[in-house]
Design a protein around this motif. Structure first.
Motif, PDB file in Angstrom:
ATOM      1  N   UNK A   1      30.620  42.134  54.833  1.00 46.23           N
ATOM      2  CA  UNK A   1      31.009  41.166  53.806  1.00 46.23           C
ATOM      3  C   UNK A   1      31.698  41.844  52.633  1.00 46.23           C
ATOM      4  N   UNK A   2      32.523  42.854  52.902  1.00 46.10           N
ATOM      5  CA  UNK A   2      33.325  43.446  51.841  1.00 46.10           C
ATOM      6  C   UNK A   2      34.428  42.480  51.448  1.00 46.10           C
TER       7      UNK A   2
ATOM      8  N   UNK B   1      41.116  36.753  53.283  1.00 44.46           N
ATOM      9  CA  UNK B   1      40.042  37.711  53.027  1.00 44.46           C
ATOM     10  C   UNK B   1      38.934  37.045  52.215  1.00 44.46           C
ATOM     11  N   UNK B   2      37.769  37.663  52.259  1.00 49.51           N
ATOM     12  CA  UNK B   2      36.654  37.135  51.469  1.00 49.51           C
ATOM     13  C   UNK B   2      36.999  37.139  49.986  1.00 49.51           C
ATOM     14  N   UNK B   3      37.693  38.177  49.514  1.00 52.22           N
ATOM     15  CA  UNK B   3      38.039  38.267  48.102  1.00 52.22           C
ATOM     16  C   UNK B   3      39.034  37.224  47.640  1.00 52.22           C
ATOM     17  N   UNK B   4      39.852  36.709  48.548  1.00 56.23           N
ATOM     18  CA  UNK B   4      40.756  35.603  48.192  1.00 56.23           C
ATOM     19  C   UNK B   4      39.970  34.304  48.029  1.00 56.23           C
ATOM     20  N   UNK B   5      38.917  34.175  48.780  1.00 53.90           N
ATOM     21  CA  UNK B   5      38.112  32.950  48.807  1.00 53.90           C
ATOM     22  C   UNK B   5      37.007  32.969  47.759  1.00 53.90           C
ATOM     23  N   UNK B   6      36.382  34.118  47.535  1.00 44.67           N
ATOM     24  CA  UNK B   6      35.198  34.229  46.673  1.00 44.67           C
ATOM     25  C   UNK B   6      35.521  35.051  45.434  1.00 44.67           C
TER      26      UNK B   6
ATOM     27  N   UNK C   1      37.872  37.691  39.607  1.00 41.28           N
ATOM     28  CA  UNK C   1      38.033  38.923  40.364  1.00 41.28           C
ATOM     29  C   UNK C   1      37.565  38.694  41.795  1.00 41.28           C
ATOM     30  N   UNK C   2      38.247  39.274  42.784  1.00 40.63           N
ATOM     31  CA  UNK C   2      37.752  39.192  44.163  1.00 40.63           C
ATOM     32  C   UNK C   2      36.403  39.906  44.265  1.00 40.63           C
ATOM     33  N   UNK C   3      35.473  39.296  44.963  1.00 36.35           N
ATOM     34  CA  UNK C   3      34.151  39.918  45.104  1.00 36.35           C
ATOM     35  C   UNK C   3      33.611  39.692  46.507  1.00 36.35           C
ATOM     36  N   UNK C   4      32.927  40.705  47.026  1.00 31.25           N
ATOM     37  CA  UNK C   4      32.330  40.619  48.343  1.00 31.25           C
ATOM     38  C   UNK C   4      30.913  40.080  48.287  1.00 31.25           C
ATOM     39  N   UNK C   5      30.255  40.150  49.430  1.00 28.81           N
ATOM     40  CA  UNK C   5      28.878  39.675  49.532  1.00 28.81           C
ATOM     41  C   UNK C   5      28.791  38.300  50.157  1.00 28.81           C
TER      42      UNK C   5
END
Length: 680
Positions: free
Chosen positions: A517-518, A572-577, A586-590
């Motif tokens: 989940x990066x 990507x996860x960072x585009x969504x979250x 800011x893009x963030x994982x998890x």
């Protein structure tokens, strides 16, 4: 007699000027974190109140306004339900009844805090939200923590469900925290490792604030606390440290009362009809331009506890916080402990109503307890469901002692952990406790979650761990091989992509994904949207037996969602979250229930905003000699004021999985301080 002693202490504090601000230092480091020094512990608590108010006076006030039943005056109709709940729970009665049990020495600490917050309010009247809210009192602080601990143990959801007629309300959620402790025998550096990694809301009344408290009376503690807290809740001192995680046992008892057929204010208890005690809860509600109206609402009470009437009948509920106000006293004594024996003595109060504790110290002691204040219950009844409220057999009498709780000291495996999983998987399998050995009415469960399974996958790889290995474990954001979410997603990874027709590319992305989940990964956003899509229709499907057709429809929902909001499927996860602070994002994982977890709510335009999860992180090494080596990060920074340079200065550290160096050496703190001043 103890109550009289407490009153004498309060009078002496008022008369001898013991809270002289000139004797209290607030030392701000380069990150704006307050290090409070004073000769006495009570003075330190005064300085903590002042420093925290400088950084987040608004949230502290809202905690205290709730305790004073003044949220209606602050928020209008939106605040009135909070005021009613405080009246229904009878927080003031609880404090009045149990204040004599509080150690008079600790009353001095709380008095120091109230003096500090009142002094700040008097000197910053333009920041006061409700004019009549100050001065706050000793009792207000205790009431605030009765309310907060009740909410932590689920009182808010329980009351809401009772009013809605939903009486079976015990749920096991995936949200939570991590705590890892590794002994010297299992580290390559001959140090003890401790990870303090609570997953709390990133903002609001349950968000972490970092502080360092130092006195000449032996207080030297660094860690996290919540707004309104006069002590550190978890962290480390020179000798030892601990982490909390939310635990799951039976914390709330619900009773259906047998009401009189002709009088709905009478209920049966054994062979008697007793009258419900009824009080009018007076609510002041701001409606327009400062105009306040008075509202009265009935609140009922029985021998079983507060009562809620709904279309199904009358239901009472009981929680341990109704019988105990010494939780913050116990935290203070944990702050002051110097070894495991003293720490266990503090825990023996059993005043903190819940929370797992994972402990480590410089002496190479590890310790775990599934902590709780748990009623003694009649084993002839099923306490996991609604109970008959017409017999004295279901009236609990007293509480389990500390020795009754599940606990482990120095397991041979050399490690302890908890990820909000059950108390019976805390170390290597051969060293674990057995659920069968404990009173079943306590309500403990043997269960695991994605984080506990993943931790076991990781720890099994190591005979010994380096510090870098330990950091990798703490920041791990990969799901385990087999998922254990509430909704079963495992079959998705085995579906034939051709079955998905136009959504086959979505399915292929999920199946190729390595479950990391990066923020830069393609796949986690897809799984999250899929999960949320299935959750939306969970009342229409059997979540334990989802058909292939239902999975395919949910996967196609992901395709349509991504194309609608992002115009592509390789998102990507960072585009969504996003991590959002002020106007910046800011893009963030998890993901939910990875070790480095993040839980997010919809924020618009297809994106979600990180709300709960990774927040205050403390990583500690205890060498054989000298002070612990401490590294910390708080998600945003030390201040909640947008104009402060410390409003968002820790975000780069947080996003890059880096930490700042901290120390318990007050002389070193002074030497490198950016500002030293007195609270006035």
């Amino acid at each position: 007699m103890r109550y009289i002693g407490a009153i004498l202490i309060l009078l002496s504090l008022a008369s001898n000027g013991q809270f002289n601000p000139e004797q209290i230092e607030i030392i701000r480091d380069e990150w704006g974190v307050p290090h409070i020094y004073a000769p006495t512990d009570a003075q330190v608590s005064y300085g903590l109140a002042w420093a925290h108010a400088e950084d987040d006076f608004k949230t502290i006030q809202e905690i205290l306004l709730a305790a004073k039943q003044m949220m209606g005056r602050h928020l209008g109709r939106d605040g009135a339900p909070i005021d009613y709940v405080v009246g229904l729970l009878r927080c003031e009665d609880i404090v009045n009844q149990h204040l004599p049990e509080v150690d008079p020495a600790f009353i001095k600490i709380v008095q120091g805090y109230t003096a500090g917050i009142n002094a700040y309010a008097a000197n910053h009247k333009d920041e006061v939200l409700v004019k009549k809210a100050f001065p706050v009192t000793l009792k207000d602080v205790f009431k605030a923590y009765v309310l907060q601990l009740a909410v932590q143990d689920g009182a808010d959801n329980l009351i809401r469900n009772l009013f809605d007629g939903k009486v079976d309300t015990i749920d096991f959620e995936t949200k939570g925290s991590n705590a890892f402790a590794i002994s010297r025998q299992k580290t390559t550096s001959d140090e003890v490792f401790l990870a303090i990694n609570s997953h709390q809301p990133l903002e609001g009344p349950a968000a972490w604030y970092e502080a360092h408290l130092v006195s000449d009376e032996g207080w030297n503690m660094l860690g996290g606390l919540f707004p309104g807290g006069p002590v550190i809740f978890h962290g480390t001192n020179e000798h030892l440290g601990w982490a909390h995680t939310v635990n799951y046992f039976d914390k709330r008892d619900v009773f259906q009362l047998e009401m009189h057929p002709e009088n709905d204010d009478l209920y049966r208890l054994d062979d008697e009809w007793l009258e419900l005690e009824k009080r009018k809860v007076k609510l002041k509600v701001k409606v327009f331009l400062g105009l306040k109206i008075g509202v009265k609402r009935d609140a009922y009470y029985s021998k079983y506890g507060p009562v809620v009437k709904n279309s199904k009948g009358a239901f009472a509920f009981k929680m341990s916080v109704f019988d105990e106000i010494r939780a913050i006293e116990q935290w203070y004594k944990m702050n002051k402990a110097q070894n495991l024996t003293e720490f266990k003595k503090a825990l023996s109060l059993t005043a903190i109503p819940s929370f797992n504790i994972v402990y480590a110290d410089k002496y190479d002691s590890l310790y775990y307890v599934g902590n709780g204040k748990i009623p003694l219950r009649n084993s002839n009844y099923d306490w996991s469901t609604t109970l008959p409220g017409n017999t004295s057999e279901t009236l609990s009498d007293g509480y389990h002692t500390f020795k009754d709780l599940p606990q482990l000291t120095n397991p041979p495996s050399g490690y302890l952990f908890n990820t909000n999983n059950g108390a019976f998987n805390a170390t290597a399998a051969k060293d674990n406790l057995s659920l069968a050995d404990f009173d079943q009415t306590m309500g403990y469960r043997a269960f695991d979650n994605n984080r506990s399974y993943r931790f076991m996958e990781l720890i099994d790889q190591y005979e010994t761990l380096s510090w870098d290995d330990f950091l990798d474990m703490k920041y791990d954001a990969t799901l385990p091989d087999s998922l254990v979410y509430w909704i079963d997603l495992n079959p998705v990874f085995d579906l034939e992509p051709s079955l998905a027709d136009s959504a086959s590319q979505i399915l292929e992305i999920i199946q190729r994904w390595d479950k990391s989940a990066r923020a830069d990964k393609i796949g986690p956003a897809h799984l999250n949207i899929l999960y949320k899509g299935l959750a939306r229709i969970s009342d229409k499907i059997d979540i334990n037996n989802i058909s292939t057709e239902q999975y395919i429809k949910a996967i196609d929902y992901v395709r349509r969602y991504l194309l609608r909001y992002f115009g592509k499927i390789d998102v990507t996860l960072g585009e969504y979250q996003k991590l959002v602070r002020g106007e910046e994002e800011y893009p963030i994982g998890g993901l939910p229930d990875v070790i480095a977890a993040m839980y997010a709510d919809y924020m618009g335009e297809g994106k979600v905003r990180a709300k709960t999860g990774e927040s205050y992180i403390m990583m500690v090494r205890y060498p054989k000699a000298g002070l612990p080596i401490i590294e910390t990060t708080n998600v945003f920074g030390a201040s909640n004021r947008p104009e402060s340079p410390h409003y968002d200065d820790q975000i780069p550290l947080f996003l890059n999985r880096e930490r700042k160096q901290m120390t318990l050496d007050i002389d070193e703190v002074r030497e490198n301080a950016k500002r030293i001043y007195h609270p006035k």
